[in-house]
Design a protein around this motif. Structure first.
Motif, short mmCIF file in Angstrom:
data_model
loop_
_atom_site.label_atom_id
_atom_site.label_comp_id
_atom_site.label_asym_id
_atom_site.label_seq_id
_atom_site.Cartn_x
_atom_site.Cartn_y
_atom_site.Cartn_z
N GLY A 119 -65.06 -8.62 15.48
CA GLY A 119 -65.80 -9.06 14.30
C GLY A 119 -65.14 -10.23 13.60
O GLY A 119 -63.93 -10.44 13.71
N MET A 120 -65.94 -11.00 12.87
CA MET A 120 -65.43 -12.17 12.17
C MET A 120 -64.56 -11.78 10.99
O MET A 120 -63.73 -12.58 10.55
N ASP A 121 -64.76 -10.58 10.43
CA ASP A 121 -63.88 -10.15 9.34
C ASP A 121 -62.45 -10.01 9.84
O ASP A 121 -61.50 -10.42 9.16
N MET A 122 -62.29 -9.46 11.04
CA MET A 122 -60.97 -9.34 11.64
C MET A 122 -60.37 -10.72 11.90
O MET A 122 -59.21 -10.99 11.57
N ALA A 123 -61.17 -11.60 12.49
CA ALA A 123 -60.70 -12.96 12.79
C ALA A 123 -60.31 -13.70 11.52
O ALA A 123 -59.30 -14.40 11.48
N GLY A 124 -61.11 -13.53 10.46
CA GLY A 124 -60.82 -14.19 9.20
C GLY A 124 -59.51 -13.73 8.59
O GLY A 124 -58.72 -14.53 8.09
N LEU A 125 -59.27 -12.42 8.63
CA LEU A 125 -58.02 -11.88 8.10
C LEU A 125 -56.80 -12.40 8.86
O LEU A 125 -55.77 -12.75 8.27
N LEU A 126 -56.93 -12.45 10.19
CA LEU A 126 -55.81 -12.94 11.01
C LEU A 126 -55.54 -14.41 10.74
O LEU A 126 -54.39 -14.83 10.60
N LEU A 127 -56.61 -15.21 10.68
CA LEU A 127 -56.44 -16.64 10.43
C LEU A 127 -55.85 -16.88 9.04
O LEU A 127 -54.95 -17.71 8.88
N LEU A 128 -56.34 -16.15 8.05
CA LEU A 128 -55.82 -16.29 6.70
C LEU A 128 -54.34 -15.91 6.63
O LEU A 128 -53.54 -16.59 5.98
N SER A 129 -53.97 -14.83 7.32
CA SER A 129 -52.57 -14.39 7.34
C SER A 129 -51.68 -15.45 7.96
O SER A 129 -50.59 -15.74 7.46
N TRP A 130 -52.16 -16.05 9.07
CA TRP A 130 -51.36 -17.07 9.74
C TRP A 130 -51.19 -18.31 8.86
O TRP A 130 -50.09 -18.84 8.73
N LEU A 131 -52.27 -18.74 8.23
CA LEU A 131 -52.22 -19.94 7.39
C LEU A 131 -51.34 -19.73 6.16
O LEU A 131 -50.55 -20.61 5.78
N LEU A 132 -51.47 -18.55 5.54
CA LEU A 132 -50.64 -18.26 4.37
C LEU A 132 -49.16 -18.19 4.74
O LEU A 132 -48.30 -18.71 4.02
N SER A 133 -48.87 -17.55 5.87
CA SER A 133 -47.47 -17.44 6.31
C SER A 133 -46.90 -18.82 6.65
O SER A 133 -45.74 -19.11 6.32
N LEU A 134 -47.72 -19.64 7.30
CA LEU A 134 -47.26 -21.00 7.63
C LEU A 134 -47.03 -21.80 6.36
O LEU A 134 -46.03 -22.52 6.24
N GLY A 135 -47.94 -21.67 5.40
CA GLY A 135 -47.79 -22.40 4.14
C GLY A 135 -46.57 -21.96 3.35
O GLY A 135 -45.89 -22.77 2.73
N LEU A 136 -46.26 -20.66 3.39
CA LEU A 136 -45.14 -20.13 2.64
C LEU A 136 -43.80 -20.46 3.27
O LEU A 136 -42.83 -20.80 2.57
N PHE A 137 -43.73 -20.36 4.61
CA PHE A 137 -42.44 -20.48 5.28
C PHE A 137 -42.29 -21.74 6.13
O PHE A 137 -41.18 -22.17 6.41
#
Length: 201
Positions: A119-137
């Protein structure tokens, strides 16, 4: 395990063995990603050449390598645990490609592709997690590790019957990043965001 399941696992591995990063780099006449930057044939390392178009194509094709076999397996009504084997086969093909001397990438984009049928909800959560982690670290590898750790938690709340399958896939991704984990521990890992910043005139 049925014959169709075995065939889907083989199909997933062979499809995953097609190295998008190497082929796209040749098409764009870029350096071989296995001998450039981090040496990892994936979208992130292709991006280090400065060619965003090539990196985008690598990302899309690597995702597609994971999505296609898992979606077909789901359509054929293969059980969740065997779906995990199909997804892992696609990732193993990317990590250890038969057609490229078994020297492949980390399998992050391909793993994302295997989860898209959930589902796209799962994909969205994963993409958001990756982008936030990249932005933070600022580390692509750390962002991938964090996202892999969060994936089983997300799927537990979205489609719990696939939790074990996703957990196995996440373990595979984290194990593949063992060298990055060592470099992060010793403060030797290179920041992606730092590399992408243009030097001031």
């Amino acid at each position: 395990m049925t014959a169709i399941t075995v065939l889907m696992i083989i199909f997933a591995y062979l499809g995953g063995s097609v190295s998008s990063a190497v082929l796209i780099s040749r098409l764009y006449r870029l350096p071989d990603p296995r001998r450039h930057g981090s040496g990892n044939p994936g979208a992130t390392n292709v991006l280090r050449t400065g060619n965003r178009s090539a990196a985008a194509w690598v990302l899309l094709l690597d995702i597609f390598k994971g999505t296609l076999p898992v979606y077909l397996a789901w359509f054929l009504d293969i059980a969740p645990l065997y779906l995990a084997l199909v997804g892992m086969a696609a990732c193993l093909g990317h990590m250890f490609p038969l057609f490229f001397h078994f020297k492949g990438g980390k399998g992050v984009a391909t793993a994302l592709g295997t989860l898209l049928p959930l589902g796209m909800d799962m994909a969205g959560l994963l993409l958001l997690s990756w982008l936030l982690s990249l932005g933070l670290f600022g580390y692509s590898s750390l962002a991938s590790i964090i996202t892999a750790l969060l994936a089983p938690l997300y799927v537990y709340f979205i489609k719990p019957e696939y939790t074990l399958a996703v957990a196995l896939l996440s373990c595979l991704i984290i194990l593949r990043h063992h060298q990055n984990i060592s470099r992060l521990y010793h403060h030797e890992e290179k920041r992606l965001l730092h590399k992408l910043k243009k030097p001031r005139p």
